[in-house]
Write a protein that holds these residues in place. Structure first.
Motif, PDB file in Angstrom:
ATOM      1  N   VAL A 210     -14.660 -10.199 -13.992  1.00  0.00           N
ATOM      2  CA  VAL A 210     -14.546  -9.692 -12.625  1.00  0.00           C
ATOM      3  C   VAL A 210     -13.108  -9.252 -12.369  1.00  0.00           C
ATOM      4  CG1 VAL A 210     -14.781 -10.271 -10.177  1.00  0.00           C
ATOM      5  CG2 VAL A 210     -16.401 -11.212 -11.844  1.00  0.00           C
ATOM      6  N   ALA A 211     -12.937  -8.023 -11.923  1.00  0.00           N
ATOM      7  CA  ALA A 211     -11.601  -7.518 -11.610  1.00  0.00           C
ATOM      8  C   ALA A 211     -11.096  -8.147 -10.317  1.00  0.00           C
ATOM      9  CB  ALA A 211     -11.639  -6.001 -11.459  1.00  0.00           C
ATOM     10  N   VAL A 212      -9.835  -8.567 -10.301  1.00  0.00           N
ATOM     11  CA  VAL A 212      -9.240  -9.167  -9.106  1.00  0.00           C
ATOM     12  C   VAL A 212      -8.287  -8.167  -8.468  1.00  0.00           C
ATOM     13  CG1 VAL A 212      -7.820 -11.038  -8.188  1.00  0.00           C
ATOM     14  CG2 VAL A 212      -9.450 -11.499 -10.031  1.00  0.00           C
ATOM     15  N   VAL A 213      -8.513  -7.921  -7.186  1.00  0.00           N
ATOM     16  CA  VAL A 213      -7.697  -6.984  -6.416  1.00  0.00           C
ATOM     17  C   VAL A 213      -6.999  -7.756  -5.307  1.00  0.00           C
ATOM     18  CG1 VAL A 213      -7.713  -4.923  -4.952  1.00  0.00           C
ATOM     19  CG2 VAL A 213      -9.275  -5.087  -6.900  1.00  0.00           C
ATOM     20  N   ALA A 214      -5.692  -7.610  -5.220  1.00  0.00           N
ATOM     21  CA  ALA A 214      -4.909  -8.298  -4.193  1.00  0.00           C
ATOM     22  C   ALA A 214      -4.633  -7.350  -3.031  1.00  0.00           C
ATOM     23  CB  ALA A 214      -3.590  -8.800  -4.772  1.00  0.00           C
ATOM     24  N   ALA A 215      -4.717  -7.868  -1.827  1.00  0.00           N
ATOM     25  CA  ALA A 215      -4.421  -7.094  -0.624  1.00  0.00           C
ATOM     26  C   ALA A 215      -3.197  -7.693   0.046  1.00  0.00           C
ATOM     27  CB  ALA A 215      -5.612  -7.133   0.329  1.00  0.00           C
ATOM     28  N   GLU A 216      -2.223  -6.866   0.343  1.00  0.00           N
ATOM     29  CA  GLU A 216      -1.039  -7.367   1.033  1.00  0.00           C
ATOM     30  C   GLU A 216      -0.640  -6.414   2.160  1.00  0.00           C
ATOM     31  OE1 GLU A 216       2.250  -7.818  -1.635  1.00  0.00           O
ATOM     32  OE2 GLU A 216       2.392  -5.697  -2.112  1.00  0.00           O
ATOM     33  N   PRO A 217       0.003  -6.938   3.191  1.00  0.00           N
ATOM     34  CA  PRO A 217       0.447  -6.062   4.275  1.00  0.00           C
ATOM     35  C   PRO A 217       1.490  -5.077   3.764  1.00  0.00           C
ATOM     36  CG  PRO A 217       0.627  -8.390   4.891  1.00  0.00           C
ATOM     37  CD  PRO A 217       0.384  -8.346   3.419  1.00  0.00           C
TER      38      PRO A 217
END
Length: 332
Positions: A210-217
């Protein structure tokens, strides 16, 4: 192992998928198995199937209870006389609750602009609150002083491997729930501040492809800057509504885990974060805090690129200021 859990002091195999499985067994009686929520409206909007792990419904209002319980429980077993931690809010609430559950005193260092509701929840759990500055370095120095003068053990939100392992159990649980529902995730999107959640997610997701995608401001691009520099760096963060994602520097431990395991980082502007809160409320009937909304907004962006059909979204918390909810409803 040192009290703050530096990488070099971690027991062999600690930061591994197997250790997270052990963490799940230890936490099973202490945390809620939060539901996975689906929304036809969100799926249509995203053009993909979104599987929302509602950790906003977790005890203490966020997934951070998982890491705190694991770390504080370990310290209690080692004979700790008390715990201290710094936080922008949710980690402090979690450590306070964990300390109460394990019968330890706790001192939590919060920034001067912490949401009053979060500070109140820490005090309600029986912990002492210290308000110190607004920067990460100031809070860290204050916690070190508490450890020195009171002899308390530090439960660092980013550098403690037990915290990372505990946070990873939310991802492990999500994958199991999706599989039980007959699905299989292509990707997982979750917000990143100091990095413990995304590090735990990478440890779990790698085994499942599973690909992990990070979200940041976009206002505080600490992970983006660290990846560009090849090491954690301090960024001149701008104000953001996502108070839980304000750390201006990712932790060294989580960075070492994610640097080669992360699929992508998506930056979300302030309008996008607020839109994410509105999407969760309107389409999924979930009240989430801005940090969690950052992840949801990024998941919709990621889906629009057509890279995944089934996307998990870790809605990390729901400790949101009611005035902000009122404003969002009024604008809608």
């Amino acid at each position: 192992m040192t009290t703050n859990g530096t990488p070099g002091s971690a027991p062999a195999g600690l930061l591994s998928h197997e250790w997270i499985e052990r963490a799940q067994r230890r936490l099973a009686r202490h945390v809620l198995r939060t539901p996975v929520v689906r929304s036809d409206d969100l799926d249509r909007l995203a053009g993909a199937r979104l599987w929302l792990k509602a950790e906003n419904l977790q005890r203490g209002g966020s997934f951070k209870l998982r890491g705190a319980l694991l770390a504080v429980g370990e310290l209690r077993d080692r004979g700790s006389s008390g715990v201290a931690a710094h936080s922008t809010g949710n980690h402090a609430i979690a450590v306070a609750l964990a300390a109460r559950e394990y019968g330890l005193p706790a001192i939590l260092v919060l920034p001067g602009d912490v949401l009053p509701a979060k500070a109140a929840r820490v005090r309600e759990a029986g912990a002492e609150v210290l308000i110190v500055g607004t920067g990460l370095a100031e809070r860290t120095a204050a916690v070190d002083e508490v450890a020195l003068t009171r002899g308390f053990d530090v439960v660092d939100p980013y550098q403690n491997p037990f915290v990372v392992a505990g946070q990873g159990t939310a991802t492990a649980e999500l994958l199991t729930q999706v599989h039980s529902a007959g699905g299989r995730l292509d990707a997982l999107v979750l917000p990143v501040g100091g990095g413990s959640a995304v590090a735990g997610a990478c440890l779990v997701a790698a085994r499942h492809g599973v690909a992990v995608v990070a979200a940041e401001p976009a206002a505080v691009p600490a992970l983006t800057a660290a990846l560009a520099a090849g090491e954690p760096v301090t960024v001149p963060g701008l104000p953001t509504v996502a108070d839980g994602l304000r750390p201006d520097r990712i932790g060294r431990l989580p960075f070492d885990v994610v640097r080669s395991a992360l699929h992508e980082v998506i930056q979300v502007d302030e309008a996008g974060i607020v839109a994410g809160m509105r999407m969760a409320l309107d389409a999924a009937r979930l009240v989430v805090e801005p940090a969690a909304a950052c992840g949801l907004a990024a998941a919709v962006q990621f889906a629009a690129a057509g890279q995944a059909r089934d996307i998990g979204v870790l809605l990390t918390g729901g400790n949101v200021d009611l005035n902000l909810i009122s404003t969002i409803l009024a604008e809608a």
